[in-house]
Scaffold this active site. Structure first.
Site, PDB file in Angstrom:
ATOM      1  N   ASP A 129       0.710  -1.339  -0.097  1.00  0.00           N
ATOM      2  CA  ASP A 129      -0.116  -0.137   0.147  1.00  0.00           C
ATOM      3  C   ASP A 129       1.048   1.422   0.183  1.00  0.00           C
ATOM      4  OD1 ASP A 129       0.633  -0.606   2.939  1.00  0.00           O
ATOM      5  OD2 ASP A 129      -0.811   0.827   2.997  1.00  0.00           O
TER       6      ASP A 129
ATOM      7  N   GLU B 126      -0.024  -0.710   5.657  1.00  0.00           N
ATOM      8  CA  GLU B 126       0.840  -0.430   6.719  1.00  0.00           C
ATOM      9  C   GLU B 126       0.962   1.709   6.736  1.00  0.00           C
ATOM     10  OE1 GLU B 126       4.837   0.795   8.014  1.00  0.00           O
ATOM     11  OE2 GLU B 126       3.320   1.258   6.223  1.00  0.00           O
TER      12      GLU B 126
END
Lengths: 505, 505
Positions: free
Chosen positions: A104, A169
Site C-alpha cells: 500500500d 501499513e
C-alpha cells in the site's frame, strides 16, 4: 569485510542486462500504476487489486503464495486488503529467511513534477518518480527481481524463503497483521522454522552511503487534561477571579522538556546508559554532517548542537519529547458569541484544556516505565502549582523500542552484501522512528538460542532507497541505480546466508 | 439619598396599572418575536424588520426618528440593518439626555424550557422567557414605556431626549456605528448639545441588589508565533535534534501569568494604583459573596481568593490575562500521514506554533502601554530561552478601558432614581468586560467643562435585568418586576435630570 560466498558474477550480469532492466522497470511501473492508497476508503478496491497482483507475481516465480483475510475495518466497515504470505522451500539444511514488505502507499497530494503520481516516469538523472516507487513497492520488486533470476535460470535458491506482504501499513489495521504473524509463527504455521528476518522499508541517512539499521525508538503518546469550572467562563466577568485550567496546563507542560530538547521528566534521560567506546565509534563512522541536518530543516531551523555525533546520538539513542499542542476543550456553548464583540474564542476562559505530547523512547526504557515517570513528574509539578483545579493524565497509545545485536550473522550477511555492491561498509544506524511490525517479528518468531532455549529471531533492516527519496512527499522517487544495486544487494544477502550452516544461531 | 424631584405618583401608578402592564408585555412579546439575530446572515432581513419596527414604535410616541444607512458587510455583502436615531425636544433650558440600546440578539441554540425562544412566555414566578428579553429589547421597551406615558397623557417630558438604537451590537459592524456617532456628535448633528448619556445593556451582579456601573475594562488580544524549520518535521527523525517551536512557545507562554492570576508581564500590575479609602468602601458595600462566585463557576471551579473584596477588585479594578490556546500552524503537508502509524498530528514537530492570549486592562493603562509591556517582556524572556528559532508578536485588536466620575450629577440622578424604586442604594460597580460603544459616546460627545473647555460627556450604565438573566444562554429571561421597576427607574431618572439646571456641568 569479506564478500566470499556472495552472488556469482552470472547473477550480477543478469541484473545489469539492459533487456532485464527494462523488464524490472516495466514491472515496477505496473506496480505503482495501481493506486493502492490504504488510508482512502475510495481506493480500498485498488489495495485489494494490489494484493491480487502481488499474489500473481510471486506465484509466477515459484513462490507458494496464500492470501489471508484480515477482517473488516471498524470505521468504514470495509474489508481489509488480504495479506500475501508465501513460502519457497529448497533445502531443509539451509537457512530460512523471512522477507517483509508492504504494497500500500500514501496518498499523492500536492503538486508533482510528473503528470500523474501513479505513472512511473524515469528521468534522465535516473530518478524513477511515482508514489510508492521507494515506499515500498521498489524494494518488494527488488525481491521479485531476485526470484525472477532463479526462476528464469531454473536455479535452486541458496536459502528457504518466507514472505509477508501487507496492504495496510500506512494506515493501520487494528493489529490484524500482528495477530496473523503471531499465529503463523506458532508450530505448524507458515513462519515456523524461520531463522532470521529481513525488512526493507527505511532509507539511507543521506544520498551516498548505504546503511544497515539495528534499532528503532518506541513511542508513548500522552494526553493531559485540566479542568475546573463547570462551563466556559467569560473573561470579562471572571478574568482574574478563578484558577484558569489553561494557565495551569501551560505551566505544567513547560516543565516537560527544555528548549535544548533535554527531557525534564525525572528518570528518563538518566535511565539511558552512556555509549560504549564501540558504540561511539559507530557514530563517528556515520556519514552525516550538521549541514545535512540544516539542509533538511531549512536555513531558519535550529539544530540543538553543532556536534554531528551528539546530534546523531540524540536521534538514535536518546529519548525525545515533542509537544503537539494545547487546546481548549470546546463545548456547544462556544458557538454562542460572548457578551462583548471580538473573536468568540478570545473572550472565553476554557473550563477545560487538553495538552498532547509524545515521547520517543529507547532501550532499556519500556513504555510502562516512561508512563510511570511521567505520571510521577506531573503529580509533583501539580502539587507545586497550588491550583484548585483537577487534572487527568492518559497515555493514548504506545510502542516498544527495539534494538538488535548487530554482531549477529544476519547483520554480517547484510553488511557484507552491501559492501560487495557499494564497495564500502554500510553505516550501522538506529532509526529515531518506529516500525511496529519489526517488534512483532522480533517478539513472535523464536529461534533456538546458544543455550538451547528459544530466543527472539534477529531482524535486520536493509534499505534500498536514499534519504532524499521523499517517501511521503510529492515527487517520491527511487533512483534507477538504487533499484538495480538493491536487487544485487538482496541477491548477495541470500547467497551469503546460503553459505552459512543452518544451525549457527 | 433624596428622591425629591423624582417621578410623580401619577407616573408610578400608571406603570402599575394592569391594563398598561398587559400592553407593555405584549409589546415586548412583539419585539422578541422578530428573530433579529445579527450574526446569522439568513436572519439579516429580520434585523432590518426590527429596525423598521423600532422606527415605527418610537415614531408613534412622538420621537422624531430617522434611519441611518451603515453600509455593507464585507464578508456577506449584506446590507447592515439601519441604525435608528431619534430626537424629542421639549425645552432648550432642559438637559438633553442620549439613550442607547440595541435591537439585535444572540442566536438561540441549545435546549430551551419554552417551545420557541422567540415567543415570550411569562412564567408564574415572573420570569419572562425569550431570546432578547433582557439583552437588550427589554430595556429598550422600558424607555418606550416611559415615552408612552408622556404621549398618552399629553404631558411634556422633563428633559430633551436623543436616541441611538443599533442592530449589529452582538456581531459587529466594522466600526460603522462608531463613525455615525462621531459624525452626529459634531455641530449640526443629531447629538449636538447632548449633556449626558445613559446606557442600559448590562446586569446586576446578583439577583437582588440594583447596581449603577461606572467603569469597563478594555482589552488587547495578542498572537504570538514561533517558527524555525521550513516544514513540519517527523518526530521520529528529528526528535531531540532541533529546537522545537512548540517547546519554545510553551516556555514563553508560561511566563505570562501565574496560576493565582497575577500577571508576570513587568509593568502591568504595578501600574494600577492601590484603591483609595473611598474606593475600598465601595467594594465593601457591594452585595456579593465568595459563594456567589462558587455558584456561578460550579463546585469544582477554584476562586483565586477567599476574600470577597479581593475577588471583586480583581474583576473590576485589576488587569487579567487569559491564555486561549497554543496550536501548531498547520500546512498541506499535515494531510499526509507520517512514516509510522499513529495519530498523524502526534508524530509531527510543527514547523511553527501560534499562541493566543488576551489582557483585560483597566485605567490608567492604555492598550498601547500594555502592548509595549508585553513586547518588552516577550523579548526579554526570548533571550533567556537561548533558542535558534524566530518569533513574532502581534496584537490583533484592542479596546480602551473606561472609567466615569461617579460623583457626577448624571450618577446622582441614576442612583437616586434607583433608590426611589428599590428603596436601597445601588452598588456602584465596574464591569470586567468591555462595551466599546460606551467609549465612543464618552470620547466623541463633548460638553462644556467647569473651566469652559470641552470635556468628555458623562456616561452612566443603568441595568434593568438581574445577574441570572442568562443574556447569551438558553432560557434568557427578564423578570416582570425588573421590567416594571426598570421602567419606573428610567422615568424617575428623567424626572430627576429634569429638575437640574441646564448648565450644571
Amino acid at each position: 569485510m569479506s564478500t566470499q560466498g556472495g552472488a556469482p558474477q552470472e547473477f550480477l550480469d543478469w541484473v545489469d542486462n539492459e533487456q532485464n532492466i527494462e523488464g524490472f522497470i516495466n514491472r515496477l511501473g505496473e506496480a505503482v500504476h495501481i493506486p493502492s492508497i490504504s488510508s482512502d476508503p475510495n481506493r480500498r478496491e485498488d489495495v485489494k487489486a494490489m494484493s491480487n497482483w502481488i499474489f500473481d507475481q510471486f506465484g509466477k516465480v515459484g513462490v507458494d503464495v496464500k492470501q489471508f483475510d484480515l477482517g473488516t475495518e471498524e470505521e468504514t466497515q470495509l474489508e481489509y486488503p488480504k495479506a500475501v504470505l508465501g513460502r519457497l522451500d529448497v533445502d531443509p539444511s539451509k537457512k530460512t529467511v523471512l522477507i517483509y514488505g508492504h504494497f500500500d502507499v500514501q496518498p499523492a497530494v500536492g503538486q508533482w513534477e510528473t503528470p500523474d503520481p501513479f505513472t512511473l516516469v524515469v528521468k534522465d538523472d535516473g530518478r524513477m518518480i511515482a508514489r510508492g516507487s521507494t515506499d515500498d513497492k521498489g524494494p518488494v520488486m527488488g525481491w521479485l527481481n531476485v526470484l525472477q533470476y532463479f526462476h528464469d535460470k531454473n536455479e535452486k535458491l541458496p536459502v528457504n524463503l518466507r514472505f509477508c506482504f501487507e496492504g495496510m501499513e500506512e494506515s493501520g489495521d487494528g493489529g490484524a497483521l500482528d495477530r496473523l504473524i503471531e499465529e503463523q509463527a506458532k508450530p505448524g504455521g507458515m513462519f515456523e522454522g524461520v531463522d532470521c528476518v529481513c525488512v526493507s522499508d527505511n532509507y539511507w541517512l543521506n544520498t551516498k552511503t548505504p546503511i544497515v539499521t539495528y534499532g528503532l525508538r518506541g513511542i508513548v503518546y500522552f494526553k493531559l487534561t485540566v479542568w475546573g469550572p463547570d462551563k466556559n467562563l467569560h473573561s470579562g466577568i471572571y478574568g482574574r477571579m478563578v484558577n484558569e485550567p489553561m494557565t495551569d496546563i501551560v505551566h505544567l507542560m513547560s516543565t516537560l522538556v527544555n528548549v535544548d530538547a533535554t527531557i525534564r521528566v525525572t528518570g528518563i534521560d538518566h535511565s539511558i546508559p552512556r555509549p560504549t567506546a564501540q558504540e561511539e565509534q559507530l557514530y563517528e563512522a556515520i556519514d552525516y554532517t550538521v549541514k545535512d541536518l540544516q539542509d533538511a530543516i531549512g536555513p531558519q531551523g535550529a539544530p540543538v548542537s553543532d556536534d554531528k555525533n551528539a546530534l546523531l546520538m540524540n536521534r538514535m539513542r536518546e529519548c525525545s519529547l515533542s509537544i503537539h499542542g494545547i487546546r481548549p476543550t470546546l463545548t456547544d456553548q462556544d458557538l454562542v458569541t460572548p457578551v462583548t464583540p471580538g473573536p468568540t474564542i478570545g473572550t472565553i476562559i476554557p473550563y477545560s484544556a487538553t495538552g498532547e505530547f509524545s515521547i520517543r523512547i529507547v532501550p532499556p526504557l519500556t513504555p510502562k516505565q516512561v508512563e510511570g515517570f511521567v505520571a510521577a513528574h506531573i503529580a509533583a509539578e501539580w502539587d507545586q502549582l497550588r491550583t484548585g483545579n483537577q487534572y487527568k493524565l492518559d497515555h493514548t497509545s504506545e510502542g516498544d523500542a527495539w534494538l538488535a545485536d548487530y554482531n549477529h550473522w544476519n547483520y554480517e550477511a547484510a553488511r557484507a552484501a552491501t559492501y560487495a555492491v557499494y564497495g564500502q561498509d554500510p553505516n550501522l544506524t538506529r532509526e529515531g522512528g518506529s516500525i511496529p511490525v519489526v517488534l512483532t517479528f522480533a517478539n513472535s518468531i523464536k529461534v533456538k538460542g546458544k543455550d538451547g532455549q528459544p530466543e527472539n529471531a534477529n531482524v535486520v533492516l536493509v534499505p534500498m532507497g536514499r534519504g532524499d527519496d521523499g517517501a511521503h512527499s510529492t515527487n517520491e522517487k527511487l533512483d534507477r541505480s538504487n533499484f538495480l544495486n538493491g536487487t544485487k544487494l538482496f541477491g548477495n544477502y541470500l547467497y551469503l546466508l546460503g553459505g552459512l550452516p543452518k544451525n549457527d544461531s
